[in-house]
Design a protein around this motif. Structure first.
Motif, PDB file in Angstrom:
ATOM      1  N   THR A 136       0.834  -1.203   0.000  1.00  0.00           N
ATOM      2  CA  THR A 136       0.000   0.000   0.000  1.00  0.00           C
ATOM      3  C   THR A 136       0.869   1.253   0.000  1.00  0.00           C
ATOM      4  OG1 THR A 136      -1.659  -1.215   1.281  1.00  0.00           O
ATOM      5  CG2 THR A 136      -1.889   1.185   1.181  1.00  0.00           C
ATOM      6  N   TYR A 137       1.892   1.256   0.841  1.00  0.00           N
ATOM      7  CA  TYR A 137       2.836   2.383   0.919  1.00  0.00           C
ATOM      8  C   TYR A 137       3.384   2.712  -0.473  1.00  0.00           C
ATOM      9  CZ  TYR A 137       6.822   5.083   2.835  1.00  0.00           C
ATOM     10  OH  TYR A 137       7.742   6.071   3.132  1.00  0.00           O
ATOM     11  N   LYS A 138       3.826   1.674  -1.186  1.00  0.00           N
ATOM     12  CA  LYS A 138       4.446   1.884  -2.500  1.00  0.00           C
ATOM     13  C   LYS A 138       3.456   2.457  -3.511  1.00  0.00           C
ATOM     14  CE  LYS A 138       8.684   0.399  -1.801  1.00  0.00           C
ATOM     15  NZ  LYS A 138       9.823   1.335  -1.928  1.00  0.00           N
ATOM     16  N   MET A 139       2.206   1.986  -3.483  1.00  0.00           N
ATOM     17  CA  MET A 139       1.214   2.459  -4.449  1.00  0.00           C
ATOM     18  C   MET A 139       0.768   3.899  -4.152  1.00  0.00           C
ATOM     19  SD  MET A 139       0.856   0.182  -6.755  1.00  0.00           S
ATOM     20  CE  MET A 139       2.631  -0.071  -6.535  1.00  0.00           C
ATOM     21  N   LEU A 140       0.677   4.247  -2.882  1.00  0.00           N
ATOM     22  CA  LEU A 140       0.344   5.624  -2.536  1.00  0.00           C
ATOM     23  C   LEU A 140       1.500   6.562  -2.862  1.00  0.00           C
ATOM     24  CD1 LEU A 140      -1.549   4.957   0.803  1.00  0.00           C
ATOM     25  CD2 LEU A 140      -2.525   5.994  -1.262  1.00  0.00           C
ATOM     26  N   GLU A 141       2.721   6.107  -2.622  1.00  0.00           N
ATOM     27  CA  GLU A 141       3.896   6.914  -2.973  1.00  0.00           C
ATOM     28  C   GLU A 141       3.947   7.159  -4.477  1.00  0.00           C
ATOM     29  OE1 GLU A 141       8.350   7.010  -1.260  1.00  0.00           O
ATOM     30  OE2 GLU A 141       7.873   5.143  -2.302  1.00  0.00           O
ATOM     31  N   LYS A 142       3.677   6.118  -5.261  1.00  0.00           N
ATOM     32  CA  LYS A 142       3.664   6.252  -6.725  1.00  0.00           C
ATOM     33  C   LYS A 142       2.611   7.267  -7.167  1.00  0.00           C
ATOM     34  CE  LYS A 142       3.140   3.439 -10.935  1.00  0.00           C
ATOM     35  NZ  LYS A 142       2.871   2.063 -11.438  1.00  0.00           N
ATOM     36  N   THR A 143       1.432   7.215  -6.558  1.00  0.00           N
ATOM     37  CA  THR A 143       0.378   8.187  -6.879  1.00  0.00           C
ATOM     38  C   THR A 143       0.844   9.602  -6.552  1.00  0.00           C
ATOM     39  OG1 THR A 143      -1.335   6.535  -6.410  1.00  0.00           O
ATOM     40  CG2 THR A 143      -2.015   8.836  -6.410  1.00  0.00           C
ATOM     41  N   GLY A 144       1.466   9.761  -5.377  1.00  0.00           N
ATOM     42  CA  GLY A 144       1.923  11.082  -4.946  1.00  0.00           C
ATOM     43  C   GLY A 144       2.967  11.680  -5.856  1.00  0.00           C
ATOM     44  N   VAL A 145       3.819  10.838  -6.442  1.00  0.00           N
ATOM     45  CA  VAL A 145       4.844  11.328  -7.373  1.00  0.00           C
ATOM     46  C   VAL A 145       4.188  12.093  -8.529  1.00  0.00           C
ATOM     47  CG1 VAL A 145       6.526  10.592  -9.118  1.00  0.00           C
ATOM     48  CG2 VAL A 145       6.598   9.592  -6.825  1.00  0.00           C
ATOM     49  N   TYR A 146       3.118  11.524  -9.077  1.00  0.00           N
ATOM     50  CA  TYR A 146       2.464  12.154 -10.230  1.00  0.00           C
ATOM     51  C   TYR A 146       1.690  13.406  -9.830  1.00  0.00           C
ATOM     52  CZ  TYR A 146       3.857   8.213 -13.081  1.00  0.00           C
ATOM     53  OH  TYR A 146       4.601   7.277 -13.761  1.00  0.00           O
ATOM     54  N   VAL A 147       1.085  13.401  -8.651  1.00  0.00           N
ATOM     55  CA  VAL A 147       0.405  14.613  -8.170  1.00  0.00           C
ATOM     56  C   VAL A 147       1.409  15.752  -8.020  1.00  0.00           C
ATOM     57  CG1 VAL A 147      -0.824  15.632  -6.203  1.00  0.00           C
ATOM     58  CG2 VAL A 147      -1.475  13.357  -7.041  1.00  0.00           C
ATOM     59  N   LEU A 148       2.576  15.457  -7.463  1.00  0.00           N
ATOM     60  CA  LEU A 148       3.591  16.503  -7.293  1.00  0.00           C
ATOM     61  C   LEU A 148       4.186  16.949  -8.624  1.00  0.00           C
ATOM     62  CD1 LEU A 148       5.329  15.273  -4.018  1.00  0.00           C
ATOM     63  CD2 LEU A 148       4.036  17.394  -4.321  1.00  0.00           C
ATOM     64  N   ARG A 149       4.243  16.043  -9.607  1.00  0.00           N
ATOM     65  CA  ARG A 149       4.691  16.469 -10.936  1.00  0.00           C
ATOM     66  C   ARG A 149       3.708  17.480 -11.537  1.00  0.00           C
ATOM     67  NH1 ARG A 149       6.943  10.722 -13.557  1.00  0.00           N
ATOM     68  NH2 ARG A 149       8.793  10.601 -12.204  1.00  0.00           N
ATOM     69  N   ALA A 150       2.421  17.224 -11.362  1.00  0.00           N
ATOM     70  CA  ALA A 150       1.415  18.167 -11.858  1.00  0.00           C
ATOM     71  C   ALA A 150       1.532  19.512 -11.141  1.00  0.00           C
ATOM     72  CB  ALA A 150       0.015  17.580 -11.667  1.00  0.00           C
ATOM     73  N   LEU A 151       1.755  19.470  -9.846  1.00  0.00           N
ATOM     74  CA  LEU A 151       1.864  20.717  -9.083  1.00  0.00           C
ATOM     75  C   LEU A 151       3.142  21.474  -9.420  1.00  0.00           C
ATOM     76  CD1 LEU A 151       0.482  19.554  -5.620  1.00  0.00           C
ATOM     77  CD2 LEU A 151      -0.671  20.894  -7.385  1.00  0.00           C
ATOM     78  N   ALA A 152       4.214  20.747  -9.718  1.00  0.00           N
ATOM     79  CA  ALA A 152       5.451  21.412 -10.156  1.00  0.00           C
ATOM     80  C   ALA A 152       5.179  22.226 -11.414  1.00  0.00           C
ATOM     81  CB  ALA A 152       6.549  20.380 -10.406  1.00  0.00           C
ATOM     82  N   LEU A 153       4.477  21.631 -12.374  1.00  0.00           N
ATOM     83  CA  LEU A 153       4.158  22.344 -13.615  1.00  0.00           C
ATOM     84  C   LEU A 153       3.249  23.537 -13.329  1.00  0.00           C
ATOM     85  CD1 LEU A 153       3.653  19.250 -15.929  1.00  0.00           C
ATOM     86  CD2 LEU A 153       5.493  20.955 -16.103  1.00  0.00           C
ATOM     87  N   TYR A 154       2.293  23.364 -12.420  1.00  0.00           N
ATOM     88  CA  TYR A 154       1.386  24.466 -12.066  1.00  0.00           C
ATOM     89  C   TYR A 154       2.153  25.641 -11.467  1.00  0.00           C
ATOM     90  CZ  TYR A 154      -2.704  26.899 -10.256  1.00  0.00           C
ATOM     91  OH  TYR A 154      -3.673  27.851  -9.990  1.00  0.00           O
ATOM     92  N   LEU A 155       3.216  25.336 -10.732  1.00  0.00           N
ATOM     93  CA  LEU A 155       4.030  26.382 -10.087  1.00  0.00           C
ATOM     94  C   LEU A 155       5.101  26.953 -11.011  1.00  0.00           C
ATOM     95  CD1 LEU A 155       4.518  24.714  -6.580  1.00  0.00           C
ATOM     96  CD2 LEU A 155       3.077  26.694  -7.099  1.00  0.00           C
ATOM     97  N   GLY A 156       5.125  26.485 -12.283  1.00  0.00           N
ATOM     98  CA  GLY A 156       6.110  26.991 -13.233  1.00  0.00           C
ATOM     99  C   GLY A 156       7.481  26.379 -13.083  1.00  0.00           C
ATOM    100  N   LEU A 157       7.558  25.195 -12.467  1.00  0.00           N
ATOM    101  CA  LEU A 157       8.831  24.495 -12.269  1.00  0.00           C
ATOM    102  C   LEU A 157       8.967  23.384 -13.299  1.00  0.00           C
ATOM    103  CD1 LEU A 157       8.443  24.038  -8.401  1.00  0.00           C
ATOM    104  CD2 LEU A 157       9.853  25.776  -9.538  1.00  0.00           C
ATOM    105  N   ASP A 158      10.154  22.785 -13.364  1.00  0.00           N
ATOM    106  CA  ASP A 158      10.334  21.587 -14.168  1.00  0.00           C
ATOM    107  C   ASP A 158       9.412  20.488 -13.630  1.00  0.00           C
ATOM    108  OD1 ASP A 158      12.253  19.955 -16.095  1.00  0.00           O
ATOM    109  OD2 ASP A 158      12.044  18.782 -14.250  1.00  0.00           O
ATOM    110  N   GLU A 159       8.839  19.679 -14.526  1.00  0.00           N
ATOM    111  CA  GLU A 159       7.889  18.650 -14.114  1.00  0.00           C
ATOM    112  C   GLU A 159       8.462  17.718 -13.049  1.00  0.00           C
ATOM    113  OE1 GLU A 159       5.317  14.898 -15.991  1.00  0.00           O
ATOM    114  OE2 GLU A 159       6.098  16.464 -17.331  1.00  0.00           O
ATOM    115  N   PHE A 160       9.770  17.443 -13.117  1.00  0.00           N
ATOM    116  CA  PHE A 160      10.380  16.454 -12.227  1.00  0.00           C
ATOM    117  C   PHE A 160      11.116  17.102 -11.048  1.00  0.00           C
ATOM    118  CE2 PHE A 160      10.194  14.915 -16.612  1.00  0.00           C
ATOM    119  CZ  PHE A 160       9.311  13.844 -16.442  1.00  0.00           C
ATOM    120  N   TYR A 161      10.780  18.359 -10.765  1.00  0.00           N
ATOM    121  CA  TYR A 161      11.431  19.123  -9.703  1.00  0.00           C
ATOM    122  C   TYR A 161      11.425  18.383  -8.366  1.00  0.00           C
ATOM    123  CZ  TYR A 161      11.909  22.689  -6.037  1.00  0.00           C
ATOM    124  OH  TYR A 161      12.292  23.383  -4.912  1.00  0.00           O
ATOM    125  N   PHE A 162      10.296  17.790  -7.996  1.00  0.00           N
ATOM    126  CA  PHE A 162      10.175  17.158  -6.670  1.00  0.00           C
ATOM    127  C   PHE A 162      10.769  15.747  -6.623  1.00  0.00           C
ATOM    128  CE2 PHE A 162       6.663  20.276  -6.420  1.00  0.00           C
ATOM    129  CZ  PHE A 162       6.957  20.874  -5.207  1.00  0.00           C
TER     130      PHE A 162
END
Length: 316
Positions: A136-162
């Motif tokens: 479960t930990y691994k699947m939630l972490e994987k989901t969070g990676v993509y949410v943070l990639r979207a937020l990086a783009l929203y903030l004007g950062l590189d997609e893989f910033y986080f």
């Protein structure tokens, strides 16, 4: 009617640039406005969710003396069991009406971080408890990676910033049990009003009433997700890093009506943390004349330690 916006991760993962941008815009606006979304299209299967609930219900049903064996002194509750009433919200002296368990990071290829984090605690009485928790930990972490990639783009950062900050990050999976209420609580609630410490929180188990979110005008709203959705909110670290462009919203878990006092409630948040060295300095592109810098520079590790002291989990 849903009180928090719903988004679908499948939009962000699609090959259609318009769908991807739609997700970025929707989640970014939601986090500017209220700090919470309900998310479809995550990586948790129904079977995995059912298995985890089965395991945690069995664990919390164990005798107190058995559970207490897994309460590890000296680590601020970061792994294993934390007993009923031990944690309180920042600024409160009354403990919350809950007990919980902590699964932590499964460090890969980094001996320094492996030494920094406490080891996960193995439950001997339940054969599949730790295996299901890790999956479960691994699947939630994987989901969070993509949410943070979207937020990086929203903030004007590189997609893989986080990405490099959250790889082997100090994230926590916390199955929580709110036991039946047996007598009138004087001043205690299942979880008092608080903001989360971390970057983002991914929450399983917000399918019934209890979780409430405070709007900017002070009104409390029920945050109820569909059975196939996670509730995801911004934590204080991300709010601070974005100079409060993305809002860390105060939320709480209220006590049920008296006729439901005899029922347990379970919820399972995943607190997504970065590595301790991540600087939480306000991002330059979130600072301007209308939004001057609101926070002092600090690292994620320093900020976490401050907050654990405030929560009563670490003694000064």
């Amino acid at each position: 009617m849903k009180n928090i916006p719903s988004v679908d991760l499948a939009d962000f993962l699609s090959d259609d640039p318009k769908r991807k941008q739609k997700f970025i815009d929707e989640i970014g606006k939601a986090y500017e406005d209220i700090g919470f979304v309900a998310l479809k299209g995550h990586f948790l299967s129904t079977t995995l969710v059912d298995n985890l609930y089965e395991e945690i219900k069995q664990f919390f049903a164990l005798p107190v003396e058995t559970k207490s064996k897994y309460e590890i002194p000296g680590i601020g509750g970061q792994r294993g069991y934390v007993s009923f009433g031990k944690e309180s919200a920042k600024g409160r002296k009354v403990g919350d009406l809950k007990e919980f368990w902590h699964f932590g990071q499964y460090v890969e290829d980094n001996d320094k971080l492996k030494a920094e984090y406490p080891d996960n605690v193995e439950v001997k009485e339940l054969e599949n408890f730790n295996k299901v928790g890790k999956e479960t930990y691994k699947m939630l972490e994987k989901t969070g990676v993509y949410v943070l990639r979207a937020l990086a783009l929203y903030l004007g950062l590189d997609e893989f910033y986080f990405d490099n900050f959250i790889k082997n990050g100090n994230s926590i999976l916390r199955p929580i049990h709110y036991p039946p209420i047996t007598s009138e609580p004087k001043d205690a609630v299942r979880a008092a009003a608080h903001g989360d410490i971390n970057l983002i929180t991914l929450l399983m188990g917000a399918h019934g009433k209890g979780l409430q979110v405070q709007r900017h005008d002070g009104e409390w709203l029920d945050a109820i997700a569909e059975p196939d959705e996670l509730v995801i909110n911004v934590g204080d670290m991300l709010s601070r890093h974005s100079n409060n462009k993305l809002k860390s919203t105060i939320h709480r878990v209220v006590n049920p009506p008296k006729e439901l006092w005899g029922t347990s409630r379970y919820s399972i948040p995943f607190f997504m943390h970065p590595i301790s060295e991540m600087p939480l300095d306000c991002l330059e592109n979130c600072i301007d004349e209308d939004n001057p810098k609101k926070f002092e520079d600090i690292t994620a590790g320093e900020f976490l330690n401050q907050r654990l002291i405030e929560l009563g989990l670490i003694k000064k």
